[in-house]
Every structure is written in structure tokens, then in C-alpha cells.
Design a protein around this motif. Sequence first.
Motif, short mmCIF file in Angstrom:
data_model
loop_
_atom_site.label_atom_id
_atom_site.label_comp_id
_atom_site.label_asym_id
_atom_site.label_seq_id
_atom_site.Cartn_x
_atom_site.Cartn_y
_atom_site.Cartn_z
N TYR A 154 19.98 -25.23 -6.64
CA TYR A 154 19.08 -25.54 -5.58
C TYR A 154 19.45 -24.73 -4.14
O TYR A 154 20.83 -24.36 -4.11
CB TYR A 154 19.10 -27.01 -5.28
CG TYR A 154 18.43 -27.88 -6.36
CD1 TYR A 154 17.11 -27.83 -6.48
CD2 TYR A 154 19.13 -28.58 -7.11
CE1 TYR A 154 16.66 -28.54 -7.63
CE2 TYR A 154 18.90 -29.23 -8.22
CZ TYR A 154 17.41 -29.06 -8.42
OH TYR A 154 16.98 -29.87 -9.57
N SER A 155 18.66 -24.70 -3.32
CA SER A 155 19.00 -23.70 -2.08
C SER A 155 18.72 -24.54 -0.79
O SER A 155 17.80 -25.29 -0.67
CB SER A 155 18.38 -22.35 -2.00
OG SER A 155 16.92 -22.56 -2.11
N TRP A 156 19.28 -24.05 0.11
CA TRP A 156 19.09 -24.85 1.37
C TRP A 156 19.08 -23.77 2.41
O TRP A 156 19.70 -22.74 2.49
CB TRP A 156 20.30 -25.92 1.89
CG TRP A 156 21.64 -25.35 1.90
CD1 TRP A 156 22.34 -25.00 0.91
CD2 TRP A 156 22.15 -25.16 3.10
NE1 TRP A 156 23.65 -24.53 1.26
CE2 TRP A 156 23.55 -24.82 2.60
CE3 TRP A 156 22.00 -25.25 4.25
CZ2 TRP A 156 24.50 -24.25 3.58
CZ3 TRP A 156 23.05 -24.84 5.32
CH2 TRP A 156 24.20 -24.71 4.94
N GLY A 157 18.40 -24.00 3.39
CA GLY A 157 18.22 -23.09 4.73
C GLY A 157 18.94 -23.61 6.08
O GLY A 157 19.27 -24.74 6.24
N SER A 158 19.29 -22.54 6.74
CA SER A 158 19.99 -22.59 8.22
C SER A 158 19.39 -21.51 8.97
O SER A 158 19.27 -20.36 8.70
CB SER A 158 21.39 -22.32 8.09
OG SER A 158 22.07 -21.38 7.56
N GLY A 159 19.01 -21.88 10.18
CA GLY A 159 18.31 -21.12 11.25
C GLY A 159 19.29 -20.91 12.22
O GLY A 159 18.91 -20.21 13.37
N ASN A 160 20.25 -21.15 12.45
CA ASN A 160 21.19 -21.28 13.54
C ASN A 160 22.71 -21.73 13.14
O ASN A 160 22.81 -22.25 12.14
CB ASN A 160 20.87 -21.98 14.83
CG ASN A 160 20.60 -23.24 14.79
OD1 ASN A 160 21.01 -24.04 13.86
ND2 ASN A 160 19.35 -23.82 15.20
N ALA A 161 23.70 -21.66 13.77
CA ALA A 161 25.14 -21.82 13.77
C ALA A 161 25.25 -23.26 13.48
O ALA A 161 25.88 -23.91 12.23
CB ALA A 161 25.91 -21.62 14.57
N THR A 162 24.59 -24.21 14.24
CA THR A 162 24.76 -25.68 14.03
C THR A 162 24.18 -26.08 12.43
O THR A 162 24.90 -26.98 11.77
CB THR A 162 24.19 -26.55 15.11
OG1 THR A 162 24.58 -26.07 16.31
CG2 THR A 162 24.44 -27.89 14.79
N GLY A 163 22.99 -25.59 12.45
CA GLY A 163 22.48 -25.76 10.90
C GLY A 163 23.10 -25.48 9.69
O GLY A 163 23.20 -26.01 8.77
N GLN A 164 24.01 -23.99 9.93
CA GLN A 164 24.69 -23.82 8.98
C GLN A 164 25.84 -24.55 8.72
O GLN A 164 26.28 -24.82 7.40
CB GLN A 164 25.00 -22.25 9.16
CG GLN A 164 26.04 -21.74 8.19
CD GLN A 164 26.38 -20.42 8.49
OE1 GLN A 164 26.15 -19.80 9.45
NE2 GLN A 164 27.20 -19.66 7.66
N VAL A 165 26.46 -24.97 9.74
CA VAL A 165 27.79 -25.71 9.66
C VAL A 165 27.40 -27.16 9.27
O VAL A 165 28.07 -27.87 8.54
CB VAL A 165 28.58 -25.78 11.02
CG1 VAL A 165 29.57 -26.96 11.06
CG2 VAL A 165 28.87 -24.35 11.30
N ALA A 166 26.31 -27.73 9.72
CA ALA A 166 25.91 -29.11 9.28
C ALA A 166 25.59 -29.05 7.82
O ALA A 166 26.15 -29.97 7.02
CB ALA A 166 24.41 -29.39 10.00
#
Length: 322
Positions: A154-166
Motif C-alpha cells: 500500500y501507499s500513502w501521500g505527503s504534501g509537506n514536511a509535517t505530513g511526511q514525518v507524521a
Amino acid sequence: MVNKYLAFLAAVFALAAGTPATAADYPARPLRMLLGYPAGSGIDNVARQVAAGLEKELGQPVVVENKAGALGNLAADFVAKSAPDGYTILFTPNSTHAANVHLFKKLPFDPIGDFMPVGTVASLGFVLLVAPEHTKVDSVAQLTAMLKRDPGKYSWGSGNATGQVAGELYKTLAGVDAVNVPYKGVPPAMTDLIGGRITFLFADATLAIPQLKGGRVKALAVTGSTRPTSLPDVPTMAEAGVQGYDLAGWFGIFLPAHAPASVRKTLSAALNKVTVSPDMARFLRGIGAEPLPGGPEDLARVVAVDTEKWGKIIRAAGMTAE
């Protein structure tokens, strides 16, 4: 020789025009508010609300300019290299001044030396989302079990640094494996989540709430240590079973280094009036954020604390600098 002399005089007059002696008239013309994320993003909505408030307080237009890319670094670099006259300001989340220090091998700017802190604006958590039409889970525990059954599927998305680290923090603490798909902002990631092209997304609450109201996404948990006012029925990640999970972001305003002290004082006072106003409090809480009024010292303190905190989180998650 004459041309060189004229050029020299022009430079002298330009410097004189930007010296602190003119700061008493500040602001005497429109301000530019640079933002490192695209129009329509959660931070963009907040920036425009703050800009409108500053216009009333300062008596000059405050024009928001989106310069998206590199997790906010493009806008930050632009402001760092701008004239320190108070007319170019940076509205940014913790990405550029806390997380990106650890996410990039080399930044084109010094987050401390190239900026003058003005004040804090808001704090906000992120929300773990799935699209119920495509992902049939009702809790973080069910999502975790699904990811563990098929590691890497499965995959997940991140649109900024906080989302990526989360997302990386969730993977680390829950012991799951999923593929990260980075986006230039949360809106395109949200589109792909709703379309079934990614499985889950950590989105700032400011963008999650409108989609939640429409029923196109489902909130499984929030990332902070407490439930936000606008999402009282959504558990925290820790409450949902991911022990030790606590991650929140903030928004603040910076000037280029060496701006006149009187300019910062004027801008900080105006920002504080905007931040503590009842209208701003209602707006922020309505989109999943909380007011975070504070002056230059408060913002400097938040930067110092979060730079260390985010470094520990990023290292624990095994993330490598780009």
C-alpha cells in the motif's frame, strides 16, 4: 568612468532609502507575504486570513504570493535573500525552520542567521485519513493490521514536511511498511486519496475538515496530544493505540535578517492583535487549528525546541536527508 560613478551614487541612494531612518514611516507601501505552498492548501487559507487582518492593522495591502516547492524552501530562500526593509515577509510552518534542517543535506539558507522572527500565529495537528470508498477500515488498529498483512503493498501521500514525518513516525511506532508518495502540496494528495490512488494520508486539519464534512474521507486519528476543538470525536494516535505518538505543527512569520528593530516591533504588534482577535480564533478553530499568539522571543523559542524535537523524530524514523 562616469557610468561607474553614477552607478555608485545610485547604490548609495538605494542603501540610504532602506536604512532604519525610514522605518518610522513603515509601512509606506504594500507588503509581500511569501508562502512556500500552493494556493488552496491549508496554510494558504490561514495566510490569507492573516494577511487580511494585517491590512486592517497596518493600513497597507498585504499580498500573498505562493512560491511552492522543496517543502517550503523556495519561498524561505527568496525571503532570506530579499531586502531587509520589512516589505517582504515569510509566512511558514515548522517545515522550513525545524524539520527541513534534518530532511535536506544542505539548505540554501540559514534558518537562524538569515531570518528575524516576528511572531507565532497558530498551532495545528494533522489528521490520518482514508477514503471509505476504497479503504474499508474504521480505525487505526484495522489500518495497521491491513498494512502488516501485506508489507509494501500500500501507499500513502505527503504534501509537506509535517505530513511526511507524521507518516514515517506512524510506520516506525506501529511497525508497518508502506510506500510514500510525495506531493507538492496536500490538495493533490487529497485528490489522489479520494480517487483511490493512495491508501492513506496525513493531512493538516485545515484541509481535512471540509472533506470530512462531505463524507469523501474518514478520519481515523489526529496526530497531536489532544483532540482539537473542531474534531472532538476523533481520537489521538496515542488513544488509537499507537503509543508515544505526539506530533503537531505551527505557523509563524519571519523577516529577513537585519530588518530594522522598529519595523519588527510594528509588524509583531500588528500580528499579535490579529492573532488574539475573536474573529481569528473562530476562524482557526473552525478549520482545526488553535490560536498561538506570541512575539519574536516566543517564535525563536519554538524554533529551537522543535528543531531538536523533530531531529529526534526524523532520526528515529530512519529518514535520510535528501
